[in-house]
Design an enzyme around this catalytic site. Structure first.
Site, PDB file in Angstrom:
ATOM      1  N   CYS A  94      -2.911   1.691   7.017  1.00  8.15           N
ATOM      2  CA  CYS A  94      -3.100   0.995   5.741  1.00  8.15           C
ATOM      3  C   CYS A  94      -2.980   1.944   4.536  1.00  8.15           C
ATOM      4  O   CYS A  94      -1.882   2.384   4.239  1.00  8.15           O
ATOM      5  CB  CYS A  94      -4.416   0.231   5.771  1.00  8.15           C
ATOM      6  SG  CYS A  94      -4.439  -1.155   4.633  1.00  8.15           S
ATOM      7  N   ARG A 129      -3.896 -11.556  -1.178  1.00 11.01           N
ATOM      8  CA  ARG A 129      -3.981 -10.401  -0.279  1.00 11.01           C
ATOM      9  C   ARG A 129      -3.524 -10.799   1.110  1.00 11.01           C
ATOM     10  O   ARG A 129      -3.630 -11.967   1.492  1.00 11.01           O
ATOM     11  CB  ARG A 129      -5.438  -9.922  -0.162  1.00 11.01           C
ATOM     12  CG  ARG A 129      -5.903  -8.990  -1.217  1.00 11.01           C
ATOM     13  CD  ARG A 129      -7.354  -8.584  -0.984  1.00 11.01           C
ATOM     14  NE  ARG A 129      -7.484  -7.443  -0.081  1.00 11.01           N
ATOM     15  CZ  ARG A 129      -7.388  -6.178  -0.478  1.00 11.01           C
ATOM     16  NH1 ARG A 129      -7.151  -5.899  -1.746  1.00 11.01           N
ATOM     17  NH2 ARG A 129      -7.528  -5.195   0.386  1.00 11.01           N
ATOM     18  N   HIS A 195      -5.954  -2.646  11.250  1.00  5.69           N
ATOM     19  CA  HIS A 195      -7.295  -2.124  11.520  1.00  5.69           C
ATOM     20  C   HIS A 195      -7.759  -2.732  12.845  1.00  5.69           C
ATOM     21  O   HIS A 195      -6.997  -3.405  13.517  1.00  5.69           O
ATOM     22  CB  HIS A 195      -8.259  -2.535  10.406  1.00  5.69           C
ATOM     23  CG  HIS A 195      -7.846  -2.068   9.050  1.00  5.69           C
ATOM     24  ND1 HIS A 195      -8.051  -0.790   8.614  1.00  5.69           N
ATOM     25  CD2 HIS A 195      -7.242  -2.722   8.025  1.00  5.69           C
ATOM     26  CE1 HIS A 195      -7.590  -0.674   7.371  1.00  5.69           C
ATOM     27  NE2 HIS A 195      -7.097  -1.828   6.991  1.00  5.69           N
TER      28      HIS A 195
END
Ligand code: GLN
Length: 242
Positions: A94, A129, A195
């Site tokens: 990320c 997002r 993640h």
């Protein structure tokens, strides 16, 4: 450690370690130890120099401001670039992934230089997002099962000609450019938006990093039943959203 087989660096735990990304270091360490390897794990805080002679470097995600601070310090330090010149393997997540590229947009809305270790460029996405579980097919040359992970990012990442997509998404956004790609890799440098921590959800990626580091084609098998149960649960979450 005189008889160390594997030197593992966790880069900037004080700045880049969101969503349990530090678990990636635990997974690599554990899976190497299960194969009888002596592991030296070095956690390098952002006020310390990056060692340049380790085998594997792990870098996690972070919010926009810590990401900018981390990029500034990594550029000034220069150690990661020297480590890659020495043949090191980098696995970045990320914010860490964006920093590995040519540039990204920082918390001040400015274009900020990355380390140029991956041929990718990141910008700001739209209003929405990219958040949620992801499922993808990993580049077949890497010989790995499907990628599962959790994404939460505003930035979107465009691949240049020398970067290969790490995976193609079936569910989720990945790089967020609408081209279906997720993450990038080139030679020994890997980046992903996943993640989870991603190596707990995809332990065979951890094994791949260890194999690259040792320059071997195979590792002794380990009991992966716990990981398989976790993977099945998360793949179901990605494919059957509530
Ligand atoms: N700050 C970056 C973004 O929003 C990275 C976020 C993260 O690492 N989870 O794109």
């Amino acid at each position: 450690m005189a008889d160390t087989n594997l030197r593992l660096v966790w880069v900037y735990p004080d700045l880049l370690s969101t969503y349990g990304d530090q678990g990636n270091a635990l997974v690599v360490e554990r899976r190497a130890q299960q194969r009888g390897l002596a592991v030296e794990r070095i956690d390098v805080r952002s006020d310390q120099a990056i060692p340049t002679s380790a085998d594997i470097y792990l870098i996690g995600g972070g919010e926009d401001r810590p990401q900018r601070l981390a990029a500034e310090r990594l550029r000034r330090d220069g150690g990661l670039n020297r480590a890659v010149d020495n043949g090191a393997i980098i696995f970045s997540v990320c914010a860490g992934y964006q920093i590995m590229g040519h540039e990204f947009v920082n918390d001040l809305g400015e274009r900020e230089a990355g380390l140029g270790l991956l041929d990718v460029t990141s910008g700001r996405g739209g209003a929405e997002r990219c958040v949620g579980d992801v499922l993808g097919d990993i580049d077949s040359r890497l010989g790995l099962p499907q990628l599962t992970g959790f994404e939460n990012h505003q930035g979107v990442t465009q691949l240049g000609p020398t970067a290969q997509p790490l995976a193609r998404v079936r569910f989720g956004h990945g790089n967020g450019t609408g081209d279906g790609t997720e993450g990038a890799w080139n030679d020994t440098v890997f980046g992903t938006y996943m993640h989870g921590p991603v190596l707990a959800r995809n332990p065979l990626i951890a094994d791949l990093l260890i194999k690259f580091a040792l320059d071997v084609n195979a590792l002794p098998a380990v009991d992966d039943r716990w990981y398989e149960a976790l993977r099945a649960e998360r793949i179901a979450a990605a494919t059957q959203p509530a």
